[in-house]
Design an enzyme around this catalytic site. Structure first.
Site, mmCIF file in Angstrom:
data_model
loop_
_atom_site.group_PDB
_atom_site.id
_atom_site.type_symbol
_atom_site.label_atom_id
_atom_site.label_comp_id
_atom_site.label_asym_id
_atom_site.label_seq_id
_atom_site.Cartn_x
_atom_site.Cartn_y
_atom_site.Cartn_z
ATOM 1 N N ASP A 259 -2.309 57.942 -7.990
ATOM 2 C CA ASP A 259 -3.512 58.729 -7.751
ATOM 3 C C ASP A 259 -4.123 59.143 -9.084
ATOM 4 O O ASP A 259 -5.324 58.965 -9.336
ATOM 5 C CB ASP A 259 -3.121 59.968 -6.918
ATOM 6 N N ASP B 288 -7.505 57.289 -11.396
ATOM 7 C CA ASP B 288 -8.744 57.984 -11.745
ATOM 8 C C ASP B 288 -9.036 57.850 -13.230
ATOM 9 O O ASP B 288 -10.177 57.632 -13.643
ATOM 10 C CB ASP B 288 -8.670 59.473 -11.360
ATOM 11 N N ASP C 37 4.029 58.894 -18.449
ATOM 12 C CA ASP C 37 3.315 59.557 -19.550
ATOM 13 C C ASP C 37 2.926 58.545 -20.626
ATOM 14 O O ASP C 37 1.821 58.591 -21.174
ATOM 15 C CB ASP C 37 4.129 60.726 -20.127
ATOM 16 N N TYR D 232 3.490 62.827 -1.346
ATOM 17 C CA TYR D 232 2.432 63.070 -0.373
ATOM 18 C C TYR D 232 2.925 62.961 1.073
ATOM 19 O O TYR D 232 2.138 62.858 2.002
ATOM 20 C CB TYR D 232 1.264 62.098 -0.597
ATOM 21 N N LYS E 1 9.074 57.866 -13.532
ATOM 22 C CA LYS E 1 9.527 58.921 -14.439
ATOM 23 C C LYS E 1 11.030 59.086 -14.203
ATOM 24 O O LYS E 1 11.531 60.187 -13.950
ATOM 25 C CB LYS E 1 8.733 60.212 -14.139
HETATM 26 MG MG MG Z 1 -7.832 60.635 -6.310
#
Ligand code: MG
Ligand code: NAI
Length: 364
Positions: A253, A257, A229, A145, A196
């Site tokens: 992120d 969620d 994963d 990001y 990862k």
């Molecule tokens: Mg979000």
């Protein structure tokens, strides 16, 4: 005059409701928070800022010049609603305001606590409140990001788009260290780092090395690693194995969620954008929800739990606990909005929480 947070006896809290349901849930959260503070000798000033789509469309203001310096020197915390409005298709104001504050205040910890307040709220079978209680710390300033990259031959069949994954030694170390320090201070006993590194052999190999180093300073804490994963699969299979999870910006992120859904969903999930010891920003996880804005049915709980985190940040953990108790009691009493299967309005739920806070004795 010394204006640093430590010396300020009256805390200063900036309030940015933003857009959509942010304008509905944040005033309720402030009302409840003020009632909690009023039970003590403590004092706080609340200062409202009208930054959002309305203001942007009127005079082009997003994050005014000097805003960041003002927050840094004059405020202890920020309570934020949500930004985003269909009338501003680019969401330019939103990026400037929220991403601007996160980056310029160097809020490197994104904390997303996940707590099952009532067993009825989880979509998982046979899970009790004790099974779902953990926190995800997402690195909040770099990774994928960072906005570094570019496009080459845009629109061409041979087009190339590159988005760089930026991992700095300092950035990785401070978020991992924060996770361990948090686990130690709350005696949570374990920390899990997820990356990862099997595929991202440069960037995430750095996470591996830093994790190996920092864990040595916390020998009493069980340090574990899972690839991202596997982590998301395990979160669904058996969330009770986790207490503290630390990961990079993108993975945090997404995983948070998913994790929020395990505990009842967007309407009740809070988050903190934190720089320890400095002015930090607390917000519900949800956005401005234009589809339900103005109807008086938005769930105020995400905003109330965000203000509980804000209390923790001000070292007012007793008030944070009181607000969390209030929400737990409301859910048990079925005083909920539609997203949780109830029939109450934003105002009705807030009134119930306010009454609970007002009449309940503060734990000493
Ligand atoms: Mg979000
Ligand atoms: P959203 O979180 O606003 O809504 C997603 C769904 O959840 C909608 O069906 C909404 O009605 C429901 N929902 C969300 N919060 C709720 C609550 N408190 N009570 C009951 N139902 C609730 O996400 P969406 O629709 O993707 O984005 C809408 C706008 O918000 C966009 O402009 C987006 O950019 C912005 N946004 C802003 C965020 C922020 O300021 N931190 C975070 C996420 C989105």
């Amino acid at each position: 005059m010394n204006t640093s947070a430590e010396w300020r006896t009256t805390k200063r809290i900036a309030v940015i409701p933003g857009d959509g349901i942010g304008l509905e849930v944040i005033p309720e959260a402030v009302r409840i928070l003020q009632a909690a503070i009023a039970k003590t000798e403590r004092k706080a000033d609340f200062v409202n800022f009208d930054w959002g789509a309305e203001r942007f469309l009127r005079d082009g203001t997003t994050l005014p010049a000097g805003a960041v310096e003002m927050f840094r020197s004059d405020f202890d915390a920020i309570l934020f609603g949500a930004v985003g409005d269909p009338r501003v298709p680019s969401n330019r104001h939103a990026a400037d305001i929220l991403l601007g504050l996160r980056a310029k205040l160097d809020l490197y910890v994104n904390a997303r606590p996940v707590e099952l307040l009532d067993a009825s709220l989880t979509p998982l079978r046979d899970r009790s409140e004790d099974d779902i209680r953990f926190v995800i710390f997402r690195e909040n300033t770099e990774g994928l990001y960072s906005g570094l990259g570019g496009q080459f031959r845009r629109g061409d069949p041979q087009e190339i788009a590159i988005q760089e994954d930026v991992n700095t030694r300092r950035g990785v170390e401070r978020i991992i260290r924060y996770a361990f320090a948090y686990a130690r201070s709350r005696q949570l006993g374990k920390v899990l780092m997820s990356d990862k590194s099997n595929a991202l052999t440069f960037g995430h190999e750095l996470w591996q090395r830093v994790f190996a180093e920092v864990r040595r300073e916390y020998p009493e804490i069980e340090a574990r690693h899972l690839y991202i994963d596997t982590l998301v699969a395990e979160l669904v299979r058996d969330p009770s194995q986790f207490r503290v999870i630390v990961t990079c910006n993108l993975f945090g992120d997404i995983a948070s969620d998913l994790a929020a859904q395990l505990a009842g969903g967007l309407g009740i999930a809070p988050s903190g954008n934190i720089h320890p010891g400095k002015v930090s920003l607390f917000e519900p996880v949800h956005g401005s929800a234009p589809n339900i804005a103005g109807k008086g049915i938005a769930n105020p709980v995400g905003a109330v739990l965000a203000s509980a985190m804000l209390c923790d940040h001000l070292d007012w953990g007793d008030l944070g606990d009181l607000l969390r108790d209030a929400v737990r009691a409301a859910v048990r009493a079925r005083q909920t909005t539609r997203d949780l299967g109830g029939t109450r309005s934003t105002r009705e739920v807030s009134d119930w929480l306010l009454e609970y806070v007002t009449k309940t004795r503060l734990a000493t």
